[in-house]
Structure formats: structure tokens, C-alpha cells
Write an enzyme that holds these catalytic residues in place. Structure first.
Site, PDB file in Angstrom:
ATOM      1  N   ASP A  53     -13.822 -35.607   3.030  1.00  0.00           N
ATOM      2  CA  ASP A  53     -12.631 -36.337   3.454  1.00  0.00           C
ATOM      3  C   ASP A  53     -11.698 -36.609   2.275  1.00  0.00           C
ATOM      4  O   ASP A  53     -12.148 -36.868   1.158  1.00  0.00           O
ATOM      5  CB  ASP A  53     -13.063 -37.666   4.091  1.00  0.00           C
ATOM      6  CG  ASP A  53     -11.947 -38.284   4.913  1.00  0.00           C
ATOM      7  OD1 ASP A  53     -10.996 -37.558   5.259  1.00  0.00           O
ATOM      8  OD2 ASP A  53     -12.025 -39.492   5.191  1.00  0.00           O
ATOM      9  N   ASN A  67      -8.533 -34.690   1.767  1.00  0.00           N
ATOM     10  CA  ASN A  67      -7.629 -33.592   1.392  1.00  0.00           C
ATOM     11  C   ASN A  67      -6.162 -33.958   1.612  1.00  0.00           C
ATOM     12  O   ASN A  67      -5.301 -33.659   0.776  1.00  0.00           O
ATOM     13  CB  ASN A  67      -7.920 -32.344   2.232  1.00  0.00           C
ATOM     14  CG  ASN A  67      -9.294 -31.769   1.966  1.00  0.00           C
ATOM     15  OD1 ASN A  67      -9.919 -32.105   0.966  1.00  0.00           O
ATOM     16  ND2 ASN A  67      -9.743 -30.902   2.855  1.00  0.00           N
ATOM     17  N   GLY A  68      -5.896 -34.600   2.736  1.00  0.00           N
ATOM     18  CA  GLY A  68      -4.522 -34.948   3.079  1.00  0.00           C
ATOM     19  C   GLY A  68      -3.933 -35.944   2.080  1.00  0.00           C
ATOM     20  O   GLY A  68      -2.803 -35.787   1.612  1.00  0.00           O
ATOM     21  N   TRP A  83      -4.947 -36.451  -0.974  1.00  0.00           N
ATOM     22  CA  TRP A  83      -4.819 -35.777  -2.272  1.00  0.00           C
ATOM     23  C   TRP A  83      -3.468 -35.067  -2.347  1.00  0.00           C
ATOM     24  O   TRP A  83      -2.763 -35.151  -3.357  1.00  0.00           O
ATOM     25  CB  TRP A  83      -5.966 -34.771  -2.451  1.00  0.00           C
ATOM     26  CG  TRP A  83      -5.965 -34.064  -3.759  1.00  0.00           C
ATOM     27  CD1 TRP A  83      -6.612 -34.446  -4.897  1.00  0.00           C
ATOM     28  CD2 TRP A  83      -5.256 -32.849  -4.074  1.00  0.00           C
ATOM     29  NE1 TRP A  83      -6.356 -33.544  -5.908  1.00  0.00           N
ATOM     30  CE2 TRP A  83      -5.533 -32.560  -5.435  1.00  0.00           C
ATOM     31  CE3 TRP A  83      -4.427 -31.988  -3.352  1.00  0.00           C
ATOM     32  CZ2 TRP A  83      -5.010 -31.438  -6.075  1.00  0.00           C
ATOM     33  CZ3 TRP A  83      -3.898 -30.880  -3.997  1.00  0.00           C
ATOM     34  CH2 TRP A  83      -4.197 -30.613  -5.345  1.00  0.00           C
ATOM     35  N   ARG A  89       0.017 -31.192   3.580  1.00  0.00           N
ATOM     36  CA  ARG A  89      -1.409 -31.454   3.774  1.00  0.00           C
ATOM     37  C   ARG A  89      -2.258 -30.195   3.583  1.00  0.00           C
ATOM     38  O   ARG A  89      -3.365 -30.261   3.063  1.00  0.00           O
ATOM     39  CB  ARG A  89      -1.659 -32.032   5.175  1.00  0.00           C
ATOM     40  CG  ARG A  89      -1.104 -33.435   5.374  1.00  0.00           C
ATOM     41  CD  ARG A  89      -1.386 -33.929   6.790  1.00  0.00           C
ATOM     42  NE  ARG A  89      -2.805 -33.946   7.074  1.00  0.00           N
ATOM     43  CZ  ARG A  89      -3.625 -34.953   6.739  1.00  0.00           C
ATOM     44  NH1 ARG A  89      -3.153 -36.013   6.135  1.00  0.00           N
ATOM     45  NH2 ARG A  89      -4.893 -34.891   7.036  1.00  0.00           N
ATOM     46  N   HIS A  94      -5.969 -29.089   1.809  1.00  0.00           N
ATOM     47  CA  HIS A  94      -7.104 -28.385   2.408  1.00  0.00           C
ATOM     48  C   HIS A  94      -7.481 -27.168   1.560  1.00  0.00           C
ATOM     49  O   HIS A  94      -8.661 -26.840   1.422  1.00  0.00           O
ATOM     50  CB  HIS A  94      -6.777 -27.962   3.843  1.00  0.00           C
ATOM     51  CG  HIS A  94      -6.599 -29.127   4.774  1.00  0.00           C
ATOM     52  ND1 HIS A  94      -7.474 -30.190   4.806  1.00  0.00           N
ATOM     53  CD2 HIS A  94      -5.636 -29.408   5.698  1.00  0.00           C
ATOM     54  CE1 HIS A  94      -7.061 -31.077   5.725  1.00  0.00           C
ATOM     55  NE2 HIS A  94      -5.943 -30.626   6.252  1.00  0.00           N
ATOM     56  N   SER A 151     -14.105 -31.426  12.871  1.00  0.00           N
ATOM     57  CA  SER A 151     -14.833 -32.174  13.907  1.00  0.00           C
ATOM     58  C   SER A 151     -14.274 -31.861  15.293  1.00  0.00           C
ATOM     59  O   SER A 151     -13.152 -31.347  15.432  1.00  0.00           O
ATOM     60  CB  SER A 151     -14.748 -33.674  13.637  1.00  0.00           C
ATOM     61  OG  SER A 151     -13.494 -34.172  14.049  1.00  0.00           O
ATOM     62  N   GLU A 176     -13.085 -33.839  17.123  1.00  0.00           N
ATOM     63  CA  GLU A 176     -11.896 -34.683  17.303  1.00  0.00           C
ATOM     64  C   GLU A 176     -10.689 -34.177  16.496  1.00  0.00           C
ATOM     65  O   GLU A 176      -9.548 -34.582  16.749  1.00  0.00           O
ATOM     66  CB  GLU A 176     -12.203 -36.129  16.887  1.00  0.00           C
ATOM     67  CG  GLU A 176     -13.158 -36.872  17.819  1.00  0.00           C
ATOM     68  CD  GLU A 176     -14.631 -36.466  17.670  1.00  0.00           C
ATOM     69  OE1 GLU A 176     -15.026 -36.069  16.547  1.00  0.00           O
ATOM     70  OE2 GLU A 176     -15.367 -36.511  18.664  1.00  0.00           O
ATOM     71  N   LEU A 234     -30.183 -21.407  -1.152  1.00  0.00           N
ATOM     72  CA  LEU A 234     -29.474 -22.596  -0.648  1.00  0.00           C
ATOM     73  C   LEU A 234     -28.983 -22.309   0.767  1.00  0.00           C
ATOM     74  O   LEU A 234     -28.305 -21.303   0.997  1.00  0.00           O
ATOM     75  CB  LEU A 234     -28.272 -22.923  -1.546  1.00  0.00           C
ATOM     76  CG  LEU A 234     -27.320 -24.016  -1.032  1.00  0.00           C
ATOM     77  CD1 LEU A 234     -27.960 -25.396  -1.098  1.00  0.00           C
ATOM     78  CD2 LEU A 234     -26.017 -24.017  -1.832  1.00  0.00           C
ATOM     79  N   ARG A 280     -20.198 -39.442   1.850  1.00  0.00           N
ATOM     80  CA  ARG A 280     -18.847 -39.402   2.406  1.00  0.00           C
ATOM     81  C   ARG A 280     -17.858 -39.668   1.286  1.00  0.00           C
ATOM     82  O   ARG A 280     -17.976 -40.662   0.571  1.00  0.00           O
ATOM     83  CB  ARG A 280     -18.648 -40.429   3.509  1.00  0.00           C
ATOM     84  CG  ARG A 280     -17.185 -40.500   3.929  1.00  0.00           C
ATOM     85  CD  ARG A 280     -16.976 -40.801   5.335  1.00  0.00           C
ATOM     86  NE  ARG A 280     -15.568 -40.600   5.697  1.00  0.00           N
ATOM     87  CZ  ARG A 280     -15.137 -40.618   6.927  1.00  0.00           C
ATOM     88  NH1 ARG A 280     -15.982 -40.799   7.905  1.00  0.00           N
ATOM     89  NH2 ARG A 280     -13.861 -40.435   7.196  1.00  0.00           N
ATOM     90  N   SER A 325     -18.230 -41.300  11.243  1.00  0.00           N
ATOM     91  CA  SER A 325     -17.279 -40.468  11.979  1.00  0.00           C
ATOM     92  C   SER A 325     -17.956 -39.352  12.772  1.00  0.00           C
ATOM     93  O   SER A 325     -17.513 -38.194  12.730  1.00  0.00           O
ATOM     94  CB  SER A 325     -16.232 -39.887  11.030  1.00  0.00           C
ATOM     95  OG  SER A 325     -15.462 -40.914  10.469  1.00  0.00           O
TER      96      SER A 325
HETATM   97  C1  IPE Z   1     -10.189 -33.198   5.144  1.00  0.00           C
HETATM   98  O1  IPE Z   1      -9.580 -34.351   4.796  1.00  0.00           O
HETATM   99  C2  IPE Z   1     -11.046 -33.267   6.381  1.00  0.00           C
HETATM  100  C3  IPE Z   1     -10.717 -32.274   7.428  1.00  0.00           C
HETATM  101  C4  IPE Z   1     -10.731 -32.595   8.701  1.00  0.00           C
HETATM  102  C5  IPE Z   1     -10.399 -30.881   7.113  1.00  0.00           C
HETATM  103  P1  IPE Z   1      -8.453 -35.081   5.655  1.00  0.00           P
HETATM  104  O2  IPE Z   1      -7.523 -34.070   6.212  1.00  0.00           O
HETATM  105  O3  IPE Z   1      -9.100 -35.982   6.657  1.00  0.00           O
HETATM  106  O4  IPE Z   1      -7.725 -35.931   4.534  1.00  0.00           O
HETATM  107  P2  IPE Z   1      -7.115 -37.401   4.638  1.00  0.00           P
HETATM  108  O5  IPE Z   1      -8.176 -38.301   5.212  1.00  0.00           O
HETATM  109  O6  IPE Z   1      -5.921 -37.315   5.504  1.00  0.00           O
HETATM  110  O7  IPE Z   1      -6.790 -37.748   3.224  1.00  0.00           O
HETATM  111 MG    MG Z   2      -9.547 -37.979   6.725  1.00  0.00          MG
END
Ligand code: IPE
Ligand code: MG
Length: 225
Positions: free
Chosen positions: A2, A4-5, A7, A15, A19, A47, A49, A113, A163, A171
Site C-alpha cells: 500500500d 503507491n498513490g 508516493w 498515480r 504503481h 483486491s 474491491e 521462493l 502492511r 483490508s
Molecule cells: C497500491 O497502493 C495498492 C494497489 C491497489 C495497487 P495504493 O494505490 O492503494 O496507494 P495509496 O493508498 O493511494 O497511497
Molecule cells: Mg491504498
């Protein structure tokens, strides 16, 4: 994985750029896990969702997944990584479904792995699909029969659940399997999650006492014997 957005937002980037960096971070994390002798790594990539996100982000993520598969499978294969995709893949495009099957086949001979990539996955979905499969086959529902029928039956339950991105919730990830996992919440955004942070998580894990419902004394006596 979690953050990426956020960041990307901090850097005034779209966004999707976050990713993309997330894929780089995962590549590094796999290498770090290999170097540390981790046998199973399970990541939540998309997910059940996440379909509710803006359409262009969803299509961007799907495209990125296809691209990552094309680029990464060769190295994963030669590094001893075995890929599994976990989740309801029927909702994905035909092309992607074929690419997932191909990646699994290509790496099926590996055992250093196991990398489980959860896609269109949800912990509740997994419990429900397993229960309904058992019910329609007339098999009694027990903890064992459910575990056997769930989508992660090829690996043992996770020891450590990490997480990133400062949120402190599950989640809908691995609801059944995380019953006794040690939880670690990292303040790093996923693109910033590096070997140092992985080591911090492992160090925190090493300091935990896992009792599985028993008392501390029972655990200590067991160690003494
Ligand atoms: C990546 O982070 C998780 C994915 C669903 C690909 P987010 O996209 O949820 O990033 P934030 O929470 O907006 O920072
Ligand atoms: Mg997120």
C-alpha cells in the site's frame, strides 16, 4: 503493498507512476527475500474491491500487470522463483489469463521462493468460494476441509504479515490464514519499502513470542525440552 498513490502524489506525479515504482519495489523485495532464505512471499496486488477505482487506474494497473509479466518472468524463472496467482482470475481479460497461466507453467519447476500474487482476491471471497465448493460436493465443512479448499492451500499460513503505507488494518487480505500471523505495520509507502525495512520487520518478528493460544510458561518449557 500500500502507498503507491501517495508516493506519486507527493511528487506531483500521476498515480500510475506510483504503481510503476511499486513494481520496482516488488522486484527488489523478491531479491531481498531470496537472499534471506524466505520460502514464501505473498503479495496483495489487486483486491476484489479495487475494481471500484477510477476506470483509467484499473485499466492502467491491468496493463502494468501484463507488462510486468512479460518483463519479469524470465528473471524470476532463472532465480528459482515459482509464481502462483491467487484470486478469481475469470474476471480478468483473456490475454491476461493466458499470461498468468504461462507464468505459472514457466516457473512450475522452481522451489526456492514461492511468490503468490493475489489478484482480484479477497479474504471473504476465498472463504465463501471454499465453503460453497464443499457444500456443493456434499463435504462437511471443518477447519481442515476449508483450509484444504482455500486458494492458499499450497502454502502454510503466513508467519509475518506486513502492511505498508501507515494503515493499520487487514483490508480483507488472508483473513483465514492470518489467524496467528504476527502483524507488522510499516510507515514506509510501498515504493519506499526496501531491504532495511524488510530487516526491521523480520527483527520485530524475531522478538515476538508466538503462543498459539498457550501460556508463556508452556512455550518456555517446550523450548527447554
Ligand atoms: C497500491 O497502493 C495498492 C494497489 C491497489 C495497487 P495504493 O494505490 O492503494 O496507494 P495509496 O493508498 O493511494 O497511497
Ligand atoms: Mg491504498
Amino acid at each position: 503493498m500500500d502507498g503507491n498513490g501517495r508516493w506519486a502524489k507527493k511528487r506531483f506525479l500521476p498515480r500510475l507512476a506510483g504503481h510503476k515504482r511499486g513494481v520496482d519495489s516488488l522486484r527488489d523485495c523478491v531479491k531481498d527475500c531470496l537472499a534471506r532464505g524466505v520460502q514464501v512471499l505473498t503479495v496483495f496486488a489487486f483486491s476484489s474491491e479495487n475494481w471500484n477505482r477510477p476506470a483509467d487506474e484499473v485499466s492502467g494497473l491491468m496493463e502494468l500487470l501484463g507488462l510486468a509479466l512479460t518483463r519479469e518472468v524470465k528473471d524470476l524463472k532463472s532465480n528459482g522463483v515459482r509464481l502462483f496467482f491467487v484470486g478469481d482470475r475469470l474476471a480478468l481479460s483473456e490475454k491476461l489469463i493466458a499470461a498468468l497461466a504461462n507464468a505459472e507453467q514457466e516457473t512450475a519447476g522452481n522451489n526456492k521462493l514461492i511468490l503468490n500474487v493475489c489478484l482480484n482476491y479477497g479474504g471473504r471471497w476465498d472463504i465463501v468460494q471454499a465453503a460453497s465448493r464443499l457444500a456443493s460436493d456434499g463435504i462437511p465443512i471443518t477447519a481442515e476441509s476449508l483450509s484444504r479448499t482455500m486458494s492458499m492451500s499450497h502454502v502454510s499460513d503466513p508467519d509475518l504479515f506486513i502492511r505498508t503505507g501507515s494503515e493499520q488494518r487487514l483490508s480483507n487480505f488472508l483473513l483465514w490464514q492470518a489467524a496467528y500471523s504476527e502483524l507488522y505495520f510499516s510507515n514506509k509507502l510501498w515504493p519506499e519499502f526496501d531491504a532495511t525495512e524488510l530487516d526491521a520487520a523480520i527483527a520485530a518478528y524475531s522478538g515476538r513470542e508466538r503462543r498459539f493460544g498457550k501460556t508463556s510458561e508452556q512455550i518456555e518449557n517446550h523450548h527447554a525440552n
